[in-house]
Write an enzyme that holds these catalytic residues in place. Structure first.
Site, mmCIF file in Angstrom:
data_model
loop_
_atom_site.group_PDB
_atom_site.id
_atom_site.type_symbol
_atom_site.label_atom_id
_atom_site.label_comp_id
_atom_site.label_asym_id
_atom_site.label_seq_id
_atom_site.Cartn_x
_atom_site.Cartn_y
_atom_site.Cartn_z
ATOM 1 N N ARG A 142 29.308 23.663 29.428
ATOM 2 C CA ARG A 142 30.177 24.466 28.271
ATOM 3 C C ARG A 142 29.567 23.863 26.894
ATOM 4 N NH1 ARG A 142 35.109 26.869 27.257
ATOM 5 N NH2 ARG A 142 36.526 25.669 25.882
ATOM 6 N N HIS A 148 30.914 19.934 33.211
ATOM 7 C CA HIS A 148 31.588 20.391 31.916
ATOM 8 C C HIS A 148 30.414 20.440 30.667
ATOM 9 C CE1 HIS A 148 35.085 21.545 29.877
ATOM 10 N NE2 HIS A 148 34.820 20.647 28.767
ATOM 11 N N HIS A 199 38.684 27.883 21.983
ATOM 12 C CA HIS A 199 39.113 26.487 21.335
ATOM 13 C C HIS A 199 40.011 27.257 20.326
ATOM 14 C CE1 HIS A 199 35.427 24.934 23.109
ATOM 15 N NE2 HIS A 199 36.033 23.995 23.335
ATOM 16 N N LYS A 232 43.164 26.900 30.247
ATOM 17 C CA LYS A 232 43.653 25.560 30.024
ATOM 18 C C LYS A 232 44.834 25.521 28.781
ATOM 19 C CE LYS A 232 41.984 20.766 28.940
ATOM 20 N NZ LYS A 232 40.885 20.127 28.222
ATOM 21 N N TYR A 286 33.056 20.125 20.579
ATOM 22 C CA TYR A 286 32.302 20.550 21.749
ATOM 23 C C TYR A 286 31.087 21.222 21.424
ATOM 24 C CZ TYR A 286 35.776 20.250 25.334
ATOM 25 O OH TYR A 286 36.795 19.711 26.107
ATOM 26 N N ARG A 292 35.002 27.343 31.513
ATOM 27 C CA ARG A 292 35.371 26.109 32.615
ATOM 28 C C ARG A 292 35.052 26.451 33.953
ATOM 29 N NH1 ARG A 292 39.424 26.692 28.658
ATOM 30 N NH2 ARG A 292 39.430 24.958 27.061
#
Length: 374
Positions: A310, A307, A333, A239, A342, A214
């Site tokens: 990513r 983003h 994740h 995150k 994603y 990120r």
């Protein structure tokens, strides 16, 4: 037994004094209402299910939100604190004058619908086109509202029967973004970024595509977190609050080597990507959002977000044959469902792999036939 007395203003006051419970008082216009309330309340006390609701009737949401922002929000990461303060503005504007007891499911649902309409109108005015809603924004605001109630019920012991946000339908966010880079876009982006005056922008761009990190993870990197010899980067703050170690491709390692050797790095700065000193004299992470936005606008890629790099990096890992567990270990994740959001594979990139599988199957069948003849 409760005591029912008539007041000077011709109302009726019910007073309950029961061992093990604080004295409870409530005033009614009619005597029968006072008697009924006292009977129900005493029954709840006997059964151990009584909730003191007077506090929730006196406490406004405005004051509850102030307490939440001063007690709960500071315990979270700096980025989350800033985000919550921004989300609190529209929530306070709508619910601020209401008492906690007065906020019900219908009121929360009305806020949801009006907020979605407001977002639509705002975007329409800025673009001049039919607006696409941002349900994720409303979901986050409702999450803040719900957590205020959860905290009030569980920690502050405010007398509320339930959290009104829990029973409200949340806006759906859809399938998520699936923006991918094509070869031409990446080439034009890289050429323009590498021509930019500050080389850190190019290094950050490459690191994002090579690692799937990120933007906040990249810009917040300290020198001690990068191990070129072992080709790894250690992320302590992420995150989802789970530290992880990211392996580096050769290109990523070369990029970090160049970044660490930055000749203009101040001796007392431990940031890999650093900005100019602030008014307090401290250096903070390099802020590249304006340069990034200007470059993508100039190239006609206004729909591209940083983003999305990513997304691109994670999808490339899957296309390269990495397992879900391996990709998750690199990207951070926690659930396969979130990883799926994603990961967007290009169908055309899978054609060669399908052809290879087909050839392998034909070869296996032919081998079996030859064996059978023998």
């Amino acid at each position: 037994m409760a005591t029912i007395v008539e007041t000077k203003s011709k109302t009726w006051k019910a007073v309950i004094r029961k061992q093990g419970w604080p004295t409870t008082v409530k005033t009614f216009r009619l005597k029968r209402d006072a008697v009924d309330w006292a009977r129900r309340t005493e029954d709840e006390m006997v059964r151990g299910v009584h909730i003191e609701r007077a506090t929730s009737g006196r406490l406004t949401f405005d004051k509850a939100l102030d307490r939440y922002l001063s007690e709960v929000t500071p315990t979270k990461r700096a980025t989350t604190q800033r985000a919550e303060k921004l989300k609190a503005v529209p929530v306070r504007k709508f619910f601020g004058a209401y008492s906690l007891a007065a906020i019900n499911v219908d009121l929360v649902a009305r806020y949801r619908d009006e907020r979605l309409a407001t977002l639509s109108q705002r975007k329409s005015k800025s673009t001049g086109k039919a607006a696409a809603l941002s349900p994720a924004t409303v979901r986050l605001e409702l999450a803040l509202l719900g957590h205020v109630f959860t905290t009030a019920i569980r920690e502050w012991r405010i007398g509320l029967v339930q959290n009104p946000v829990a029973n409200v339908r949340k806006p759906t966010t859809g399938e998520g973004r699936n923006r991918r880079l094509n070869a031409g876009e990446e080439k034009r982006l890289r050429e323009t970024i590498e021509a930019y005056s500050n080389p850190m922008l190019g290094w950050i761009f490459t690191v994002a595509l090579e690692t799937g990190m990120r933007s906040s993870e990249i810009t917040g990197l300290k020198l001690r977190q990068v191990d070129i010899a072992r080709r790894i980067v250690r992320l302590d703050v992420t995150k989802n609050d789970s530290a992880r170690t990211i392996p580096l491709t050769k290109r990523a390692a070369e990029t970090f080597t160049a970044a660490l050797a930055n000749p203009v790095r101040p001796k007392d700065c431990d940031l890999v990507f650093f900005g100019e000193p602030g008014r307090d004299g401290k250096r903070r992470p390099y802020t590249f959002s304006k340069a990034w936005n200007d470059i993508k606008e100039s190239l006609g890629m206004s729909d591209l977000r940083f983003h999305d790099l990513r997304h691109e990096a994670v999808s490339r890992l899957v296309e390269a044959g990495f397992s879900d567990q391996e990709v998750s270990a690199i990207s951070g994740h926690k659930s396969m469902q979130m990883l799926k959001r994603y990961t967007h594979l290009r169908a055309e990139d899978l054609v060669d792999r399908l052809d290879a599988i087909g050839k392998a199957n034909k070869a296996a069948i032919a081998k079996k036939k030859r064996s059978a003849k023998k």
